[in-house]
Write an enzyme that holds these catalytic residues in place. Structure first.
Site, PDB file in Angstrom:
ATOM      1  N   ASP A   1      55.472  30.608  38.889  1.00  0.00           N
ATOM      2  CA  ASP A   1      56.366  30.889  37.767  1.00  0.00           C
ATOM      3  C   ASP A   1      57.777  30.570  38.229  1.00  0.00           C
ATOM      4  OD1 ASP A   1      57.411  32.182  35.400  1.00  0.00           O
ATOM      5  OD2 ASP A   1      55.569  33.372  35.378  1.00  0.00           O
TER       6      ASP A   1
ATOM      7  N   ASP B   1      59.857  29.808  32.914  1.00  0.00           N
ATOM      8  CA  ASP B   1      60.203  30.972  32.099  1.00  0.00           C
ATOM      9  C   ASP B   1      61.314  30.612  31.098  1.00  0.00           C
ATOM     10  OD1 ASP B   1      59.816  33.949  31.974  1.00  0.00           O
ATOM     11  OD2 ASP B   1      61.965  33.958  32.394  1.00  0.00           O
TER      12      ASP B   1
ATOM     13  N   GLU C   1      57.571  27.833  28.821  1.00  0.00           N
ATOM     14  CA  GLU C   1      57.419  28.974  27.912  1.00  0.00           C
ATOM     15  C   GLU C   1      58.426  28.787  26.781  1.00  0.00           C
ATOM     16  OE1 GLU C   1      57.858  33.834  27.612  1.00  0.00           O
ATOM     17  OE2 GLU C   1      59.258  32.650  28.791  1.00  0.00           O
TER      18      GLU C   1
ATOM     19  N   HIS D   1      51.245  38.252  29.465  1.00  0.00           N
ATOM     20  CA  HIS D   1      51.791  39.529  29.930  1.00  0.00           C
ATOM     21  C   HIS D   1      52.892  40.089  29.034  1.00  0.00           C
ATOM     22  CE1 HIS D   1      54.534  36.484  31.250  1.00  0.00           C
ATOM     23  NE2 HIS D   1      55.441  37.402  31.531  1.00  0.00           N
ATOM     24  N   ASP D   2      53.301  39.315  28.020  1.00  0.00           N
ATOM     25  CA  ASP D   2      54.330  39.802  27.087  1.00  0.00           C
ATOM     26  C   ASP D   2      53.754  40.153  25.723  1.00  0.00           C
ATOM     27  OD1 ASP D   2      56.431  39.300  28.917  1.00  0.00           O
ATOM     28  OD2 ASP D   2      56.512  37.197  28.298  1.00  0.00           O
TER      29      ASP D   2
HETATM   30  C1  GLC Z   1      59.819  35.693  29.868  1.00  0.00           C
HETATM   31  C2  GLC Z   1      58.790  36.485  30.636  1.00  0.00           C
HETATM   32  C3  GLC Z   1      59.024  37.949  30.399  1.00  0.00           C
HETATM   33  C4  GLC Z   1      60.394  38.295  30.936  1.00  0.00           C
HETATM   34  C5  GLC Z   1      61.463  37.404  30.309  1.00  0.00           C
HETATM   35  C6  GLC Z   1      62.723  37.451  31.086  1.00  0.00           C
HETATM   36  O1  GLC Z   1      59.687  35.815  28.511  1.00  0.00           O
HETATM   37  O2  GLC Z   1      57.507  36.076  30.253  1.00  0.00           O
HETATM   38  O3  GLC Z   1      58.048  38.751  30.994  1.00  0.00           O
HETATM   39  O4  GLC Z   1      60.695  39.633  30.660  1.00  0.00           O
HETATM   40  O5  GLC Z   1      61.087  36.044  30.326  1.00  0.00           O
HETATM   41  O6  GLC Z   1      62.571  36.757  32.293  1.00  0.00           O
END
Ligand code: GLC
Length: 565
Positions: free
Chosen positions: A132, A234, A297, A358-359
């Site tokens: 990541d 990310d 993402e 995970h979100d």
């Molecule tokens: C992304 C991650 C999330 C995190 C955010 C800030 O969306 O998937 O878990 O809190 O970025 O890094």
């Protein structure tokens, strides 16, 4: 099957004298073959949230040695590439998405030697390893930020986004943090605000600064040189912000039941045109190496998402496609979004699909277990790279998090409106031993209430289990290229059912899904009449596919058609 009803993959369908063009075509030119060789087109990604996968050290939090011990499980399951959520040095304010050193492993997860061993053994087991990359922001504990905030004259001051206060002393503009509250924090010592799209302890880096880009690209090379197979980047769409830092316009549809970030439309704070130059540069770094994968993402509407494939394929290989997460679970809606997405993919782009992460809420928590079985069938038979989220294969559903055990910083900051992300981050359930075999001590988050029967050991070899369903589907995908890289064609959408076809030069398959909890009859395409039922979400299903074909309640099946000629 009557010969005149044969559907040929690269040709036409002759039926009752009518001639119809078949959608399924085999690759015809060299560039198609080159594209097909890119490993992620036929492989399955498996997301591991390291805190929650397997705890070797016995502190209640998962670690790298824990993951290494589970490599045989992952290989047997039939996944191909492991994506690890962040494992880097971090104060863990956002559980690793706040990085204090991009080139170090956090001691909570192990050592660099542990990482090197994990990477080597994953490769030996035929598994790829993706990391990541969190380039939008660092931790406020990163040496870069410590230098940046030390004085206005520090050479790293402009590595982050510093602004003077507005005339009233308040923040420079109306941008809101994704976790609620202003996206600006006041620094008393140097008398300026810094920007943070997430927590105040996650200051945003300034990607307009060439030194920042160079430093991050070097961090990428550090891991690529070690042999990692790629990155999930990310919040990649956040990297470019409006040059003039204009206010975001209000969202006319906002209601106070929504998280505060929804109050404004994110018109100026993310997804600016400059982003595509940045992504192209990132892609160039990947191109210095062989066959490394770049995933972004991105939570954006479809047409904006497509831009991230980049001009002439200069963007990310896979802009994460979260539509199955965001849709209501109805046949018509799912079929429509698949059609829309398929039509939007650029010629040199490759699709991908995700059910949860995970979100986001777990798929079984959204749809219930019976439809989660269909969702797995869909995920693993649509055209495109699937990403499975750990625990999906055992159908972990909704997990109650007692108020005293909440960990998610967003849920703590916005208890009323956030969706507590802890619910999707609970420990993997390996066995009926104490703490589900995840750890020897109380884990950092609770287990699902049914862990004593919902665990890998209990579900292994049990024909009708969610785990065996995943194993069968993953093995079918490996066996038949039509199910991974083959062409896609919608066959029908009617009455709570959605059916489609996958085919290549070797084989053809129809996938039939019933979204209703009652039986439904579906019209069977002539190419599948009498075909073998290769798979059903109902382990009791037997026999051949005879028309008319009745799907059981919540049932999904794969039928093998006549081989293409
Ligand atoms: C992304 C991650 C999330 C995190 C955010 C800030 O969306 O998937 O878990 O809190 O970025 O890094």
């Amino acid at each position: 099957m009557k010969p005149e009803l044969r559907l040929r993959c690269n040709s036409t369908l002759y039926h009752a004298g009518a001639e119809r063009r078949a959608a399924c075509a085999i690759p015809l030119n060299m560039s198609d073959f080159k594209r097909a060789s890119r490993w992620w087109r036929s492989e399955t990604i498996y997301q591991i949230y390291p805190r929650s996968f397997s705890d070797h050290s016995g502190d209640g939090v998962g670690d790298l040695e824990g993951i290494r011990a589970r490599l045989p499980y992952l290989r047997d399951l039939g996944v191909d590439a492991l994506w690890l959520s962040p494992i880097f040095a971090s104060p863990m304010k956002d559980f690793g998405y706040d990085i204090a050193d991009y080139r170090a492993i956090d001691p909570l997860f192990g050592t660099m030697a542990d990482f090197d061993r994990l990477l080597a053994e994953a490769h030996e087991a035929g598994l790829k390893l993706l990391l990541d990359l969190v380039p939008n922001h660092s931790s406020d504990q990163h040496a870069w930020f410590k230098a940046s905030r030390s004085s206005r004259e520090d050479p790293k001051r402009d590595w982050y986004i510093w602004k003077d206060a507005a005339p009233d002393g308040g923040p420079p503009n109306n941008w809101i943090s994704n976790f609620g509250g202003p996206a600006w924090a006041w620094d008393e010592a140097t008398g300026q605000y810094y920007h943070h799209a997430f927590l105040a302890s996650q200051p945003d880096l300034d990607w307009r600064n060439p030194e920042v880009r160079a430093a991050m690209f070097d961090a990428m090379r550090f891991w690529l040189d070690k042999g990692v197979d790629g990155f999930r980047v990310d919040v990649i769409w956040h990297l470019a912000k409006d040059e003039h830092f204009r206010d975001n316009p209000p969202n006319p549809d906002y209601t106070p039941s929504q998280p505060e970030i929804e109050r404004n439309l994110q018109v100026h704070s993310a997804d600016q045109p400059e982003i595509h130059r940045i992504v192209a540069d990132m892609r160039s770094v990947m191109e210095e190496y062989d066959e490394r994968l770049l995933i972004g993402e991105i939570y954006l509407p479809l047409e904006r998402l497509m831009d991230y494939y980049g001009e002439g394929g200069s963007g990310v290989h896979l802009p994460f496609n979260f539509q199955l997460i965001q849709t209501d679970w109805h046949a018509q809606k799912v079929a429509a979004l698949v059609a829309e997405y398929e039509a939007a993919i650029p010629e040199d782009g490759w699709p991908n699909w995700v059910l949860s992460n995970h979100d986001q809420p777990r798929i079984a928590a959204r749809t219930g277990e019976r439809q989660a079985r269909n969702a797995a069938l869909l995920l693993l038979t649509l055209r495109g790279t699937p990403t499975l989220y750990y625990g999906e294969e055992i159908g972990i559903g909704d997990v109650e998090i007692p108020p005293g055990r909440i960990q998610d910083p967003w849920a703590k900051q916005e208890p009323e409106t956030s969706r507590n992300r802890d619910k999707a981050r609970t420990p993997m359930q390996w066995s009926s031993k104490p703490h589900a075999g995840f750890s020897t001590t109380e884990p950092w988050l609770p287990l699902s209430a049914d862990w004593q029967r919902r665990n890998v050991a209990a579900m292994t070899g049990e024909g009708s289990s969610m785990l065996e369903l995943h194993r069968s589907l993953l093995h079918l995908r490996r066996q038949h290229t039509a199910l991974s890289t083959g062409d896609y064609r919608q066959l029908s959408v009617a009455d709570d059912t959605f059916t489609f076809e996958r085919c290549d030069a070797q084989a053809r398959f129809a996938v039939l899904l019933n979204f209703a909890s009652e039986p439904r009859e579906v019209a069977l395409h002539p190419a599948y009449e009498g075909g073998a039922i290769l798979f059903s979400t109902d382990a009791k299903r037997t026999g051949a596919a005879n028309a008319p074909f009745t799907l059981g309640p919540d049932e999904g099946v794969i039928i093998q058609g006549d081989p293409p000629s």
